[in-house]
Motif scaffolding. Structure first.
Motif, mmCIF file in Angstrom:
data_model
loop_
_atom_site.group_PDB
_atom_site.id
_atom_site.type_symbol
_atom_site.label_atom_id
_atom_site.label_comp_id
_atom_site.label_asym_id
_atom_site.label_seq_id
_atom_site.Cartn_x
_atom_site.Cartn_y
_atom_site.Cartn_z
ATOM 1 N N LEU A 11 -36.770 -30.118 1.224
ATOM 2 C CA LEU A 11 -37.924 -29.236 1.163
ATOM 3 C C LEU A 11 -37.514 -27.786 1.353
ATOM 4 N N SER A 12 -38.001 -26.915 0.477
ATOM 5 C CA SER A 12 -37.731 -25.486 0.627
ATOM 6 C C SER A 12 -38.639 -24.906 1.711
ATOM 7 N N ASP A 13 -38.302 -23.720 2.179
ATOM 8 C CA ASP A 13 -39.137 -23.064 3.193
ATOM 9 C C ASP A 13 -40.545 -22.815 2.649
ATOM 10 N N ARG A 14 -40.617 -22.461 1.382
ATOM 11 C CA ARG A 14 -41.923 -22.206 0.782
ATOM 12 C C ARG A 14 -42.771 -23.476 0.767
ATOM 13 N N THR A 15 -42.148 -24.611 0.443
ATOM 14 C CA THR A 15 -42.873 -25.881 0.415
ATOM 15 C C THR A 15 -43.361 -26.246 1.809
ATOM 16 N N TYR A 19 -47.203 -26.960 2.906
ATOM 17 C CA TYR A 19 -47.668 -28.187 3.552
ATOM 18 C C TYR A 19 -48.363 -27.885 4.876
ATOM 19 N N THR A 20 -47.828 -26.937 5.627
ATOM 20 C CA THR A 20 -48.446 -26.554 6.894
ATOM 21 C C THR A 20 -49.848 -25.990 6.659
ATOM 22 N N SER A 21 -49.985 -25.179 5.623
ATOM 23 C CA SER A 21 -51.287 -24.607 5.297
ATOM 24 C C SER A 21 -52.279 -25.697 4.902
ATOM 25 N N MET A 23 -52.234 -28.813 5.867
ATOM 26 C CA MET A 23 -52.590 -29.585 7.065
ATOM 27 C C MET A 23 -53.649 -28.861 7.878
ATOM 28 N N ARG A 24 -53.611 -27.552 7.890
ATOM 29 C CA ARG A 24 -54.659 -26.793 8.577
ATOM 30 C C ARG A 24 -56.010 -27.034 7.899
ATOM 31 N N GLU A 25 -55.996 -27.103 6.564
ATOM 32 C CA GLU A 25 -57.235 -27.380 5.835
ATOM 33 C C GLU A 25 -57.789 -28.754 6.221
ATOM 34 N N ILE A 26 -56.897 -29.741 6.257
ATOM 35 C CA ILE A 26 -57.326 -31.105 6.582
ATOM 36 C C ILE A 26 -57.847 -31.187 8.010
ATOM 37 N N SER A 27 -57.131 -30.559 8.936
ATOM 38 C CA SER A 27 -57.527 -30.642 10.346
ATOM 39 C C SER A 27 -58.886 -29.989 10.602
ATOM 40 N N LYS A 28 -59.235 -28.975 9.809
ATOM 41 C CA LYS A 28 -60.542 -28.332 9.955
ATOM 42 C C LYS A 28 -61.672 -29.268 9.548
ATOM 43 N N LYS A 29 -61.348 -30.271 8.723
ATOM 44 C CA LYS A 29 -62.346 -31.225 8.260
ATOM 45 C C LYS A 29 -62.529 -32.385 9.241
ATOM 46 N N ILE A 30 -61.724 -32.391 10.303
ATOM 47 C CA ILE A 30 -61.758 -33.485 11.280
ATOM 48 C C ILE A 30 -62.334 -32.970 12.593
ATOM 49 N N LEU A 63 -51.174 -33.443 -3.147
ATOM 50 C CA LEU A 63 -50.708 -32.368 -2.285
ATOM 51 C C LEU A 63 -51.001 -32.677 -0.821
ATOM 52 N N TYR A 64 -52.219 -33.156 -0.537
ATOM 53 C CA TYR A 64 -52.581 -33.520 0.833
ATOM 54 C C TYR A 64 -51.681 -34.650 1.356
ATOM 55 N N LYS A 65 -51.411 -35.629 0.509
ATOM 56 C CA LYS A 65 -50.573 -36.755 0.912
ATOM 57 C C LYS A 65 -49.184 -36.261 1.312
ATOM 58 N N SER A 66 -48.603 -35.373 0.514
ATOM 59 C CA SER A 66 -47.279 -34.836 0.834
ATOM 60 C C SER A 66 -47.316 -34.028 2.119
ATOM 61 N N ALA A 67 -48.391 -33.249 2.299
ATOM 62 C CA ALA A 67 -48.527 -32.445 3.512
ATOM 63 C C ALA A 67 -48.635 -33.342 4.751
ATOM 64 N N ILE A 68 -49.382 -34.432 4.642
ATOM 65 C CA ILE A 68 -49.530 -35.354 5.776
ATOM 66 C C ILE A 68 -48.209 -36.038 6.094
ATOM 67 N N MET A 69 -47.467 -36.418 5.057
ATOM 68 C CA MET A 69 -46.141 -37.008 5.282
ATOM 69 C C MET A 69 -45.244 -36.046 6.059
ATOM 70 N N TYR A 70 -45.294 -34.777 5.657
ATOM 71 C CA TYR A 70 -44.486 -33.766 6.340
ATOM 72 C C TYR A 70 -44.927 -33.628 7.798
ATOM 73 N N TRP A 71 -46.241 -33.610 8.024
ATOM 74 C CA TRP A 71 -46.762 -33.483 9.392
ATOM 75 C C TRP A 71 -46.359 -34.686 10.238
ATOM 76 N N ILE A 72 -46.487 -35.891 9.680
ATOM 77 C CA ILE A 72 -46.094 -37.095 10.412
ATOM 78 C C ILE A 72 -44.618 -37.029 10.797
ATOM 79 N N ALA A 73 -43.781 -36.589 9.858
ATOM 80 C CA ALA A 73 -42.347 -36.490 10.135
ATOM 81 C C ALA A 73 -42.068 -35.471 11.230
ATOM 82 N N GLN A 74 -42.777 -34.347 11.182
ATOM 83 C CA GLN A 74 -42.611 -33.329 12.230
ATOM 84 C C GLN A 74 -42.968 -33.888 13.605
#
Length: 366
Positions: A11-15, A19-21, A23-30, A63-74
């Protein structure tokens, strides 16, 4: 664990920032209480809800799925470092991969919202606006130069930064050179393009070769003129700048200027094309010229000969015949990568030679 191990490399820094951005969108919906922490089960439940009620398009889901995978890994990395149990995160990772999104709408594609034609009257109006405004609207001249050039070859806008001219020597089936009456090998000018969508099987190899068969001196001057504009712009920016950022810096003002110029010329908003519309227009020209599907795929860098049919311009929108074509090597690599590279590319010196060749042809009225 395997995903975590390779995450930093793949994953590049930009990616990661993207993904972090997301995840913020998703978390606001929860709905999470002040004393609660975000749990994997909460995230997956919200994603399933968005899928069930068709709240998002298929592209957004990916895109959300990839972002969640990244968050889970973190989160798992942090737990591993502290010696805590990662079972919930491992379970969530496995469940995430099984969520079915086949019923989601898929119309939110990048090309869907773009006008799929760039009519001659738009090109003429843009050119007239650029000439009348001159230095008062410098991006108009650049946009007009782009339209003139890309309506010949239909590159993805980003591909101009790595395109170069080269010589393509014609050969017989046995591999020997085709020669003219004086015994000299016959060549055509060729545009070599690095495929912008060569990853994950989306393109027909890393590069493609566009044979500029029958190109006129005026058309060659048009291509070289815009190529110089691109190279001058690129040289004014750091070599390590992200390609997408460079592309936005270059083309966004041009898109704005196209809207400004055509609005001033009386075009309705719905009839104003974008820079990407030039690519759609050339695809339409190829279709109207009766070019075979596989050859169209090779010319435009598609891995499938159905891509242009499903997502690009229509045959009825074609307004000129085409003589350019992909090289046999590029046609052959529609389903596989090629390692062929040009041996002679456009340099400042070759650019001067081309200008001399153009002047010679013009003097002979060819």
């Amino acid at each position: 664990m395997a995903y975590i191990a390779q995450m930093e490399d793949r994953l590049s820094d930009r990616t990661k920032r993207e993904y972090t951005s997301r995840m913020r969108e998703i978390s606001k919906k929860i709905r999470v209480g002040a004393d609660d922490t975000l749990k994997p089960a909460m995230v997956l439940a919200r994603l399933r809800e968005m899928v069930e009620y068709n709240e998002i398009a298929a592209s957004t889901f990916r895109l959300y799925k990839s972002a969640i995978m990244y968050w889970i890994a973190q989160q798992a990395q942090a737990l591993i470092a502290s010696g805590d149990d990662t079972l919930d995160y491992g379970r969530a990772f496995a469940e995430l991969k099984e969520i079915n999104h086949d019923k989601l709408r898929s119309e939110a594609r990048t090309s869907a919202k773009k006008l799929k034609v760039f009519p001659a009257e738009c090109k003429d109006a843009l050119s007239k606006f650029a000439k009348e405004r001159g230095h008062l609207a410098p991006n108009a001249g650049r946009a007009s130069a782009f339209a003139d050039a890309n309506l010949l070859v239909g590159l993805r806008p980003i591909e101009w930064f790595d395109a170069c001219l080269a010589s393509y020597i014609q050969r017989h089936e046995d591999g020997t050179f085709v020669r003219d009456a004086h015994g000299k090998p016959i060549f055509e000018y060729m545009l070599v393009v690095e495929n912008a969508k060569a990853t994950h099987g989306r393109g027909n190899g890393k590069r493609r070769e566009l044979i500029l068969k029958g190109i006129t001196s005026a058309e060659l001057k048009t291509l070289v003129h815009f190529w110089k504009i691109v190279m001058d712009f690129r040289e004014r920016h750091p070599k390590d700048i992200e390609p997408k950022k460079l592309t936005n810096l270059f083309y966004r003002p041009m898109n704005n200027m196209i809207r400004r110029a055509l609005t001033a010329s009386g075009f309705a908003a719905r009839d104003i094309p974008s820079v990407y519309s030039t690519r759609h227009q050339v695809v339409s020209d190829f279709k109207a010229s009766g070019i075979k599907k596989r050859e169209i795929a090779a010319f435009f860098g598609h891995s499938s000969d159905e891509t242009h049919r499903e997502h690009y311009g229509y045959k009825r929108s074609g307004n000129r015949g085409v003589t350019f074509h992909a090289s046999p090597e590029s046609v052959a690599q529609v389903s596989r990568s090629s390692t062929i590279r040009p041996t002679q590319v456009l340099s400042r010196e070759m650019s001067t030679e081309i200008e001399s060749w153009v002047q010679e042809r013009d003097s002979r009225r060819i």
